[in-house]
Motif scaffolding. Sequence first.
Motif, PDB file in Angstrom:
ATOM      1  N   ALA A  71      -4.991   4.281   1.766  1.00 39.14           N
ATOM      2  CA  ALA A  71      -3.883   4.179   0.815  1.00 39.14           C
ATOM      3  C   ALA A  71      -4.395   3.576  -0.482  1.00 39.14           C
ATOM      4  CB  ALA A  71      -2.773   3.299   1.378  1.00 39.14           C
ATOM      5  N   GLU A  74       2.776  -7.434   7.793  1.00 41.52           N
ATOM      6  CA  GLU A  74       3.404  -6.275   8.412  1.00 41.52           C
ATOM      7  C   GLU A  74       2.795  -6.111   9.800  1.00 41.52           C
ATOM      8  OE1 GLU A  74       4.027  -2.355   9.741  1.00 41.52           O
ATOM      9  OE2 GLU A  74       2.094  -2.887   8.865  1.00 41.52           O
ATOM     10  N   GLY A 132       2.025  10.733  -0.309  1.00 40.32           N
ATOM     11  CA  GLY A 132       3.291  11.291   0.118  1.00 40.32           C
ATOM     12  C   GLY A 132       4.245  10.316   0.776  1.00 40.32           C
ATOM     13  N   LYS A 133       3.892   9.027   0.745  1.00 40.07           N
ATOM     14  CA  LYS A 133       4.739   8.032   1.406  1.00 40.07           C
ATOM     15  C   LYS A 133       5.177   6.949   0.410  1.00 40.07           C
ATOM     16  CE  LYS A 133       2.899   8.699   6.044  1.00 40.07           C
ATOM     17  NZ  LYS A 133       2.395   8.034   7.278  1.00 40.07           N
ATOM     18  N   ASP A 134       6.141   6.163   0.832  1.00 38.55           N
ATOM     19  CA  ASP A 134       6.615   5.064  -0.001  1.00 38.55           C
ATOM     20  C   ASP A 134       5.604   3.925  -0.025  1.00 38.55           C
ATOM     21  OD1 ASP A 134      10.089   5.413   1.074  1.00 38.55           O
ATOM     22  OD2 ASP A 134       8.983   6.377  -0.572  1.00 38.55           O
ATOM     23  N   ARG A 135       5.736   3.095  -1.041  1.00 31.87           N
ATOM     24  CA  ARG A 135       4.910   1.902  -1.118  1.00 31.87           C
ATOM     25  C   ARG A 135       5.451   0.876  -0.127  1.00 31.87           C
ATOM     26  NH1 ARG A 135       3.458  -0.236  -7.045  1.00 31.87           N
ATOM     27  NH2 ARG A 135       3.060   2.020  -7.136  1.00 31.87           N
ATOM     28  N   MET A 136       4.567   0.381   0.738  1.00 32.32           N
ATOM     29  CA  MET A 136       4.994  -0.474   1.836  1.00 32.32           C
ATOM     30  C   MET A 136       4.331  -1.845   1.777  1.00 32.32           C
ATOM     31  SD  MET A 136       7.040   1.590   3.353  1.00 32.32           S
ATOM     32  CE  MET A 136       7.337   0.757   4.916  1.00 32.32           C
ATOM     33  N   ARG A 174       0.836  -1.189   0.000  1.00 35.00           N
ATOM     34  CA  ARG A 174       0.000   0.000   0.000  1.00 35.00           C
ATOM     35  C   ARG A 174       0.872   1.239   0.000  1.00 35.00           C
ATOM     36  NH1 ARG A 174      -2.749  -0.407   6.056  1.00 35.00           N
ATOM     37  NH2 ARG A 174      -0.832  -0.046   7.300  1.00 35.00           N
ATOM     38  N   GLN A 175       0.303   2.270  -0.589  1.00 36.63           N
ATOM     39  CA  GLN A 175       1.006   3.541  -0.669  1.00 36.63           C
ATOM     40  C   GLN A 175       0.072   4.658  -0.257  1.00 36.63           C
ATOM     41  OE1 GLN A 175       2.870   4.305  -4.469  1.00 36.63           O
ATOM     42  NE2 GLN A 175       4.257   5.800  -3.560  1.00 36.63           N
ATOM     43  N   ALA A 176       0.387   5.256   0.872  1.00 37.24           N
ATOM     44  CA  ALA A 176      -0.380   6.400   1.359  1.00 37.24           C
ATOM     45  C   ALA A 176       0.134   7.666   0.679  1.00 37.24           C
ATOM     46  CB  ALA A 176      -0.252   6.504   2.868  1.00 37.24           C
ATOM     47  N   GLU A 221      -5.517   5.411   9.272  1.00 38.78           N
ATOM     48  CA  GLU A 221      -4.142   5.229   8.796  1.00 38.78           C
ATOM     49  C   GLU A 221      -3.991   4.086   7.801  1.00 38.78           C
ATOM     50  OE1 GLU A 221      -5.194   5.458  11.975  1.00 38.78           O
ATOM     51  OE2 GLU A 221      -4.038   4.112  13.301  1.00 38.78           O
TER      52      GLU A 221
END
Length: 123
Positions: free
Chosen positions: A91, A60, A41-45, A37-39, A88
Amino acid sequence: VQLQASGGGLVQTGDSLRLSCAASTKTFSNNVMGWFRQAPGKDRMFVAGISGNGRGLYYEDSVRGRFTISRDNAKNTVYLEMNSLKPEDTAVYYCAAKWTTISINDRGSYSFWGRGTLVTVSS
């Protein structure tokens, strides 16, 4: 391998949602599958991964106990059941495929990616 994710949407905190990812391949059971998932402004996690036979499950930490990854090799589909959703968790969710479980949480180790599906959790 072509992948198509679906099932995203707008839900409220505490709700559940199930994502699906359909794969177009004749060797789906050979593929290790992952959800990322990618929120904004954030990296894909990494979120979750599953081995080809479905016995190996990887999560995770923030989703363990709330999310469940599964697969149906007869339908060439992998699922992500998401419960107790939180803001949170908002994403774009992507499914991905690779050939081994080595480095299953490393997005760089995946060979195939689908287009994402947006999950929005309102507070």
